[in-house]
Scaffold this motif. Structure first.
Motif, PDB file in Angstrom:
ATOM      1  N   ARG A  26      41.727  55.746   8.748  1.00 52.19           N
ATOM      2  CA  ARG A  26      42.360  54.593   8.085  1.00 52.19           C
ATOM      3  C   ARG A  26      41.919  54.415   6.624  1.00 52.19           C
ATOM      4  O   ARG A  26      42.036  53.312   6.074  1.00 52.19           O
ATOM      5  CB  ARG A  26      42.075  53.294   8.857  1.00 52.19           C
ATOM      6  CG  ARG A  26      42.341  53.342  10.345  1.00 52.19           C
ATOM      7  CD  ARG A  26      43.831  53.365  10.672  1.00 52.19           C
ATOM      8  NE  ARG A  26      44.059  53.422  12.104  1.00 52.19           N
ATOM      9  CZ  ARG A  26      44.263  52.346  12.871  1.00 52.19           C
ATOM     10  NH1 ARG A  26      44.244  51.143  12.326  1.00 52.19           N
ATOM     11  NH2 ARG A  26      44.474  52.484  14.162  1.00 52.19           N
ATOM     12  N   TYR A  29      44.363  53.279   3.215  1.00 53.40           N
ATOM     13  CA  TYR A  29      44.662  51.954   2.671  1.00 53.40           C
ATOM     14  C   TYR A  29      44.032  51.745   1.298  1.00 53.40           C
ATOM     15  O   TYR A  29      44.590  51.052   0.443  1.00 53.40           O
ATOM     16  CB  TYR A  29      44.175  50.853   3.618  1.00 53.40           C
ATOM     17  CG  TYR A  29      44.815  50.859   4.985  1.00 53.40           C
ATOM     18  CD1 TYR A  29      46.183  51.052   5.140  1.00 53.40           C
ATOM     19  CD2 TYR A  29      44.051  50.655   6.131  1.00 53.40           C
ATOM     20  CE1 TYR A  29      46.767  51.045   6.400  1.00 53.40           C
ATOM     21  CE2 TYR A  29      44.630  50.654   7.389  1.00 53.40           C
ATOM     22  CZ  TYR A  29      45.991  50.848   7.521  1.00 53.40           C
ATOM     23  OH  TYR A  29      46.565  50.847   8.771  1.00 53.40           O
ATOM     24  N   THR A  30      42.830  52.324   1.082  1.00 52.89           N
ATOM     25  CA  THR A  30      42.095  52.023  -0.148  1.00 52.89           C
ATOM     26  C   THR A  30      41.551  53.238  -0.893  1.00 52.89           C
ATOM     27  O   THR A  30      41.009  53.089  -1.980  1.00 52.89           O
ATOM     28  CB  THR A  30      40.897  51.097   0.167  1.00 52.89           C
ATOM     29  OG1 THR A  30      40.100  51.700   1.206  1.00 52.89           O
ATOM     30  CG2 THR A  30      41.362  49.725   0.622  1.00 52.89           C
ATOM     31  N   THR A 301      39.480  45.513   3.643  1.00 57.04           N
ATOM     32  CA  THR A 301      40.643  46.207   4.187  1.00 57.04           C
ATOM     33  C   THR A 301      40.917  45.789   5.628  1.00 57.04           C
ATOM     34  O   THR A 301      40.247  44.916   6.176  1.00 57.04           O
ATOM     35  CB  THR A 301      40.423  47.739   4.091  1.00 57.04           C
ATOM     36  OG1 THR A 301      41.597  48.422   4.508  1.00 57.04           O
ATOM     37  CG2 THR A 301      39.250  48.175   4.955  1.00 57.04           C
ATOM     38  N   PRO A 308      44.676  45.470   0.587  1.00 60.54           N
ATOM     39  CA  PRO A 308      43.332  46.039   0.672  1.00 60.54           C
ATOM     40  C   PRO A 308      42.862  46.590  -0.671  1.00 60.54           C
ATOM     41  O   PRO A 308      43.652  47.166  -1.429  1.00 60.54           O
ATOM     42  CB  PRO A 308      43.505  47.159   1.704  1.00 60.54           C
ATOM     43  CG  PRO A 308      44.674  46.736   2.533  1.00 60.54           C
ATOM     44  CD  PRO A 308      45.601  46.071   1.573  1.00 60.54           C
ATOM     45  N   ASP A 368      45.141  47.174  15.191  1.00 62.13           N
ATOM     46  CA  ASP A 368      44.007  47.989  14.752  1.00 62.13           C
ATOM     47  C   ASP A 368      42.981  48.215  15.861  1.00 62.13           C
ATOM     48  O   ASP A 368      42.153  49.126  15.755  1.00 62.13           O
ATOM     49  CB  ASP A 368      43.276  47.317  13.576  1.00 62.13           C
ATOM     50  CG  ASP A 368      44.066  47.374  12.282  1.00 62.13           C
ATOM     51  OD1 ASP A 368      44.812  48.354  12.087  1.00 62.13           O
ATOM     52  OD2 ASP A 368      43.930  46.440  11.460  1.00 62.13           O
TER      53      ASP A 368
END
Length: 451
Positions: A26, A29-30, A301, A308, A368
C-alpha cells in the motif's frame, strides 16, 4: 518494481531470510509524494516520555517564554534523552495529557508566538570530522536523538557498548518494510546528504570500517540515489528482497552480516549496531548544525484519509492537526494506528501528539482491514512457517491464554519473539498471538521485579 539484481532466470538475487510474509505494501498512496513541510502549529503538546529508559521531568513552568530548540524536559539518568521545544512561544500548561503509548503522561504545552525563533546560537555550522568521539556522543545526547523507527531507544546509549563487546559492523536499516509507510523512502530521496552524513558520523563514533545500508528492492530509486551518494566511501548498499519483516533488527543482521543474535541477546553481542534512516538524519542535524530533534517526517495515510501525504511535523503536533493537513477523514476510520499496520499501536482518539517515534499515522477504512472473531488454534502450522525467528507462535498464544507465562519463556523462547505480527497475518483462526506474547513478556518482567 525491481532494482535490476536478477539471475539468468529473471529471479531476484536480493538477500532474504526464512519465513516472513508478502502483504500488499500500500505504499503507492504516498511513495511519489514529496515531503510537505507542515505549517507551524498554534499549539504543541510535548510529552515528557518519548523514549525507552528513564522518563524526563519538566524543567520549565507555566508562564515561561521558550525558544525553539530549548530543553523543556530532561533526566539525569544515562538511559534517557532530553526533550526540546518544537516552537517558540509561551508555556501555558504543564500537566497530564493524552499520550499515544502510555495513555496519559505529563506534557509541556506551548502556545506559539508566531515567530518560530531558534534558541540563541542555533542553527550553526560545525565540521564533524574535526570532533573526537566523546564530543560527538555528547552532541548526539544533547540533541535528544533517539531511534526513530518506533522503539525510540536513546541513540547515545546504543553508541556506547561495553568494552567487552567491540563493534565492527554498522547497518543502516532503510528497509521500511511496514506496509503504507514511505517516510524513510522520501527522506532517502530528498535528504540524501543528511542520511549519508549521519551514517558516517555514527561509524566514526563506533570506530567501524564496515558500513552497510539495507534497502528493499521495491525502492529502486532510493537504491540508485544512495549508491551514488556513497560512492568512494566504502559504505555498501545491500538490496533486500521485498518481504516482511525484512527490517526487523535481528533479521537484518542475519541477512546482511550473516551473524545470528543469540537467544535473549542484543546486536552488540555479535559486533553490530543498527540505526534507522530518520535517526541518521537527526544525528547529522544535531552534530553539524546543532539542531535538536524537534521535528520528524511522518506518513499520514490509509483508506480513510482524504489526501495521504508525507509531512514534516513538529513534535507535539496532534494527530488531529496532521490529519486536517491531509484534508481530514473522507470516511469514518475503522482503525487508527500510530506506526505501521503490523507493529503499530492502535489509538482511540486523535488528540494524542506526534512523538519522536511516530513514523506514521494510519486511518484505515473497513476495506483496509481483515477482522474476525478469535477461535481456538487449529494447529495448521502457518504461523510456524511465517515466523522469521523460527518459533512456534501457536504455542506462545496458547500458553499466554492459559497464564503459563514461565513455560512460554523457558520452553518456547518467548523473549526471541520480535512481535512482527506475521503469525497473526496468516492465522486462519484470527488468534491475537502478539497480544498473548506481549502479555506473557509483561508477566515475566513483573515476576522478575518481585524477585
Amino acid at each position: 518494481m525491481s532494482s535490476g539484481l536478477q539471475n539468468q532466470r529473471g529471479e531476484s538475487m536480493a538477500k532474504s531470510f526464512r519465513g516472513g510474509i508478502h502483504p500488499d505494501d500500500r505504499k503507492r498512496y504516498t511513495a511519489a509524494k514529496p515531503i510537505e513541510i507542515a505549517p507551524v502549529p498554534q499549539k504543541v503538546v510535548i510529552p515528557t516520555r518519548q523514549h525507552l529508559g528513564a522518563p524526563c521531568s519538566p524543567v520549565v513552568k507555566v508562564g515561561d517564554l521558550v525558544k525553539k530548540g530549548q530543553v523543556v524536559a530532561d533526566a539525569q539518568a544515562f538511559v534517557s534523552s532530553p526533550i526540546h521545544a518544537s516552537i517558540s512561544g509561551k508555556v501555558v500548561d504543564v500537566a497530564d495529557y493524552p499520550h499515544p503509548v502510555f495513555g496519559y503522561c505529563p506534557a509541556v504545552v506551548i502556545e506559539s508566538d508566531g515567530l518560530d525563533e531558534w534558541i540563541e546560537g542555533v542553527p550553526l555550522s560545525r565540521d564533524w570530522k574535526s570532533l573526537d568521539v566523546s564530543n560527538l556522543k555528547d552532541l548526539i545526547r544533547q540533541g535528544g536523538v533517539v531511534g526513530m523507527g518506533g522503539a525510540a531507544f536513546p541513540t547515545h546509549v546504543k553508541l556506547a557498548p561495553p568494552a567487552e563487546k567491540p563493534i565492527d559492523i554498522f547497518i543502516l536499516n532503510a528497509a521500511e518494510c511496514e506496509p503504507f509507510l514511505t517516510a524513510d523512502y522520501r527522506v532517502m530521496l530528498e535528504m540524501t546528504d543528511r542520511v549519508i552524513a549521519g551514517v558516517q558520523i555514527l561509524m566514526k563514533v563506533l570506530g567501524v570500517k564496515q558500513g552497510f545500508i539495507g534497502i528493499e528492492e521495491n525502492k529502486p530509486e532510493a537504491i540508485a540515489v544512495i549508491r551514488k551518494a556513497v560512492a568512494g566511501t566504502g559504505i555498501e548498499v545491500v538490496p533486500l528482497k521485498t518481504k516482511y519483516p525484512q527490517g526487523a533488527e535481528k533479521t537484518l543482521i542475519k541477512v546482511i552480516a550473516n551473524r545470528e543474535v543469540p537467544s535473549g541477546g542484543l546486536p552488540m553481542d555479535v559486533g553490530v549496531v543498527v540505526q534507522n534512516v530518520g535517526t541518521a538524519v537527526a544525528v547529522a542535524n544535531a552534530v553539524e548544525r546543532g539542531i535538536p530533534l524537534v521535528e520528524r517526517v511522518t506518513t499520514v495515510t490509509g483508506g480513510a484519509i482524504a489526501e495521504p501525504k508525507n509531512l514534516l511535523l513538529r513534535i507535539g503536533t496532534t494527530f488531529a492537526q496532521a490529519i486536517e493537513l491531509c484534508g481530514g477523514f473522507k470516511e469514518e476510520p475503522a482503525k487508527l494506528i500510530m506506526g505501521g499496520p503490523m507493529m503499530g499501536m492502535a489509538q482511540c482518539k486523535t488528540d494524542v501528539p506526534i512523538i519522536k517515534g511516530t513514523s506514521g499515522i494510519l486511518a484505515l477504512s473497513a476495506a483496509d482491514i481483515n477482522t474476525g472473531v478469535e477461535k481456538p488454534c487449529i494447529r495448521c502450522g502457518r504461523c510456524v512457517e511465517a515466523c522469521p525467528m523460527g518459533l512456534v507462535p501457536s504455542m506462545l498464544s496458547i500458553l499466554g491464554q492459559r497464564d503459563l507465562y514461565q513455560v512460554a519463556k523457558e520452553d518456547y523462547n518467548l523473549l526471541d519473539c520480535v512481535e512482527c505480527g506475521s503469525c497473526v497475518y496468516v492465522c486462519p483462526a484470527k488468534r491475537n498471538i502478539v497480544h498473548y506474547v506481549k502479555l506473557s513478556k509483561a508477566q515475566n518482567a513483573a515476576a522478575a521485579v518481585k524477585k
